[in-house]
Design a protein around this motif. Structure first.
Motif, PDB file in Angstrom:
ATOM      1  N   UNK A  12      77.929  20.274  65.634  1.00  0.00           N
ATOM      2  CA  UNK A  12      77.588  21.326  66.589  1.00  0.00           C
ATOM      3  C   UNK A  12      76.956  20.759  67.866  1.00  0.00           C
ATOM      4  N   UNK A  13      76.900  19.440  67.979  1.00  0.00           N
ATOM      5  CA  UNK A  13      76.352  18.815  69.176  1.00  0.00           C
ATOM      6  C   UNK A  13      74.833  18.798  69.216  1.00  0.00           C
ATOM      7  N   UNK A  14      74.198  18.848  68.043  1.00  0.00           N
ATOM      8  CA  UNK A  14      72.737  18.872  67.958  1.00  0.00           C
ATOM      9  C   UNK A  14      72.262  17.539  67.390  1.00  0.00           C
ATOM     10  N   UNK A  15      71.346  16.897  68.092  1.00  0.00           N
ATOM     11  CA  UNK A  15      70.790  15.626  67.643  1.00  0.00           C
ATOM     12  C   UNK A  15      69.975  15.858  66.370  1.00  0.00           C
ATOM     13  N   UNK A  16      70.247  15.095  65.302  1.00  0.00           N
ATOM     14  CA  UNK A  16      69.549  15.298  64.029  1.00  0.00           C
ATOM     15  C   UNK A  16      68.149  14.670  64.002  1.00  0.00           C
ATOM     16  N   UNK A  17      67.152  15.413  64.444  1.00  0.00           N
ATOM     17  CA  UNK A  17      65.766  14.958  64.356  1.00  0.00           C
ATOM     18  C   UNK A  17      65.202  15.328  62.981  1.00  0.00           C
ATOM     19  N   UNK A  18      64.053  14.784  62.651  1.00  0.00           N
ATOM     20  CA  UNK A  18      63.429  15.059  61.355  1.00  0.00           C
ATOM     21  C   UNK A  18      63.160  16.550  61.175  1.00  0.00           C
ATOM     22  N   UNK A  19      62.657  17.223  62.211  1.00  0.00           N
ATOM     23  CA  UNK A  19      62.351  18.653  62.111  1.00  0.00           C
ATOM     24  C   UNK A  19      63.619  19.479  61.967  1.00  0.00           C
ATOM     25  N   UNK A  20      64.646  19.147  62.692  1.00  0.00           N
ATOM     26  CA  UNK A  20      65.909  19.891  62.610  1.00  0.00           C
ATOM     27  C   UNK A  20      66.528  19.748  61.223  1.00  0.00           C
ATOM     28  N   UNK A  21      66.461  18.557  60.671  1.00  0.00           N
ATOM     29  CA  UNK A  21      66.977  18.333  59.316  1.00  0.00           C
ATOM     30  C   UNK A  21      66.166  19.136  58.313  1.00  0.00           C
ATOM     31  N   UNK A  22      64.857  19.148  58.457  1.00  0.00           N
ATOM     32  CA  UNK A  22      63.967  19.880  57.557  1.00  0.00           C
ATOM     33  C   UNK A  22      64.252  21.387  57.599  1.00  0.00           C
ATOM     34  N   UNK A  23      64.359  21.947  58.806  1.00  0.00           N
ATOM     35  CA  UNK A  23      64.599  23.383  58.957  1.00  0.00           C
ATOM     36  C   UNK A  23      65.980  23.760  58.424  1.00  0.00           C
ATOM     37  N   UNK A  24      66.997  22.993  58.773  1.00  0.00           N
ATOM     38  CA  UNK A  24      68.344  23.311  58.312  1.00  0.00           C
ATOM     39  C   UNK A  24      68.445  23.192  56.789  1.00  0.00           C
ATOM     40  N   UNK A  25      67.828  22.186  56.222  1.00  0.00           N
ATOM     41  CA  UNK A  25      67.828  22.021  54.774  1.00  0.00           C
ATOM     42  C   UNK A  25      67.189  23.234  54.098  1.00  0.00           C
ATOM     43  N   UNK A  26      66.101  23.731  54.659  1.00  0.00           N
ATOM     44  CA  UNK A  26      65.430  24.907  54.097  1.00  0.00           C
ATOM     45  C   UNK A  26      66.334  26.144  54.185  1.00  0.00           C
ATOM     46  N   UNK A  34      65.346  34.190  57.147  1.00  0.00           N
ATOM     47  CA  UNK A  34      63.947  33.764  57.192  1.00  0.00           C
ATOM     48  C   UNK A  34      63.355  34.009  58.580  1.00  0.00           C
ATOM     49  N   UNK A  35      62.134  34.503  58.616  1.00  0.00           N
ATOM     50  CA  UNK A  35      61.433  34.670  59.887  1.00  0.00           C
ATOM     51  C   UNK A  35      60.757  33.356  60.256  1.00  0.00           C
ATOM     52  N   UNK A  36      60.312  33.257  61.492  1.00  0.00           N
ATOM     53  CA  UNK A  36      59.582  32.078  61.940  1.00  0.00           C
ATOM     54  C   UNK A  36      58.348  31.876  61.069  1.00  0.00           C
ATOM     55  N   UNK A  37      57.630  32.941  60.763  1.00  0.00           N
ATOM     56  CA  UNK A  37      56.423  32.845  59.938  1.00  0.00           C
ATOM     57  C   UNK A  37      56.754  32.342  58.538  1.00  0.00           C
ATOM     58  N   UNK A  38      57.841  32.855  57.950  1.00  0.00           N
ATOM     59  CA  UNK A  38      58.247  32.396  56.616  1.00  0.00           C
ATOM     60  C   UNK A  38      58.613  30.917  56.624  1.00  0.00           C
ATOM     61  N   UNK A  44      55.038  24.044  55.819  1.00  0.00           N
ATOM     62  CA  UNK A  44      53.698  23.590  56.225  1.00  0.00           C
ATOM     63  C   UNK A  44      53.409  22.189  55.686  1.00  0.00           C
ATOM     64  N   UNK A  45      52.727  21.379  56.455  1.00  0.00           N
ATOM     65  CA  UNK A  45      52.211  21.657  57.794  1.00  0.00           C
ATOM     66  C   UNK A  45      53.222  21.275  58.873  1.00  0.00           C
ATOM     67  N   UNK A  46      53.621  22.236  59.660  1.00  0.00           N
ATOM     68  CA  UNK A  46      54.513  22.004  60.791  1.00  0.00           C
ATOM     69  C   UNK A  46      53.976  22.752  62.002  1.00  0.00           C
ATOM     70  N   UNK A  47      54.409  22.327  63.169  1.00  0.00           N
ATOM     71  CA  UNK A  47      54.002  22.979  64.405  1.00  0.00           C
ATOM     72  C   UNK A  47      54.902  24.187  64.647  1.00  0.00           C
ATOM     73  N   UNK A  48      54.297  25.367  64.801  1.00  0.00           N
ATOM     74  CA  UNK A  48      55.029  26.622  64.985  1.00  0.00           C
ATOM     75  C   UNK A  48      55.970  26.547  66.188  1.00  0.00           C
ATOM     76  N   UNK A  49      55.505  25.984  67.282  1.00  0.00           N
ATOM     77  CA  UNK A  49      56.320  25.909  68.500  1.00  0.00           C
ATOM     78  C   UNK A  49      57.547  25.025  68.270  1.00  0.00           C
ATOM     79  N   UNK A  50      57.380  23.946  67.539  1.00  0.00           N
ATOM     80  CA  UNK A  50      58.503  23.047  67.261  1.00  0.00           C
ATOM     81  C   UNK A  50      59.535  23.750  66.377  1.00  0.00           C
ATOM     82  N   UNK A  51      59.079  24.501  65.388  1.00  0.00           N
ATOM     83  CA  UNK A  51      60.002  25.253  64.530  1.00  0.00           C
ATOM     84  C   UNK A  51      60.737  26.299  65.367  1.00  0.00           C
ATOM     85  N   UNK A  52      60.009  26.998  66.253  1.00  0.00           N
ATOM     86  CA  UNK A  52      60.631  28.005  67.119  1.00  0.00           C
ATOM     87  C   UNK A  52      61.697  27.368  68.014  1.00  0.00           C
ATOM     88  N   UNK A  53      61.364  26.255  68.625  1.00  0.00           N
ATOM     89  CA  UNK A  53      62.335  25.564  69.492  1.00  0.00           C
ATOM     90  C   UNK A  53      63.551  25.091  68.697  1.00  0.00           C
TER      91      UNK A  53
END
Length: 138
Positions: A12-26, A34-38, A44-53
């Motif tokens: 999809x043209x998205x660079x696989x960073x650690x956070x992106x891999x973590x979120x997609x795996x979840x 899933x909502x941002x809060x969920x 956790x522990x993750x930065x809310x803004x990074x998850x939102x981005x």
């Protein structure tokens, strides 16, 4: 599994960073949106803004779609692999359970065509059904 996730991101043209891999795996492991809060609580522990981005990047690149289920916060679910800029395949019904409050994609239940009056141009369409999911109705 990590390699498959990296390949899915790169497709999809998205660079696989650690956070992106973590979120997609979840998200891959969930049956409901899933909502941002969920996501923030689950990862956790993750930065809310990074998850939102990360979610916004996924949405822009057709990895996830946002669902307005009337709760006041969008929920995110995986898009079909075939979704892209020209062909977005997420025009399906979403279901929100009034008991467990989970929101589900119903990809085999398509939104019916809606004829619009002359001069009206459709930008997007969604259909939300509320009730009890199959677990809560038993």
């Amino acid at each position: 599994m990590r390699l498959e996730i990296e390949q899915r991101l790169q497709k999809k043209g998205v660079k696989p960073t650690a956070m992106r891999i973590l979120v997609l795996d979840h998200l891959i492991g969930r049956q409901s949106a899933q909502s941002l809060t969920e996501l923030e609580k689950a990862l956790a522990p993750v930065d809310r803004v990074t998850v939102y981005r990360t979610l916004k990047t996924f949405e822009d690149n057709h990895l996830v779609h946002a669902i307005d289920d009337g709760t006041g916060a969008p929920k995110y679910a995986l898009c079909e692999d075939s979704s892209d800029d020209l062909h977005h395949h997420d025009l399906h019904v979403h279901f929100n359970c009034g008991k467990c409050h989970e929101t589900f994609c119903l990809p085999k239940t398509l939104i019916p065509s809606v004829p619009l009056p002359e001069g009206f141009v459709m930008g997007e369409m969604s259909l939300l059904v509320k009730g009890l999911c199959n677990k809560c109705s038993n």
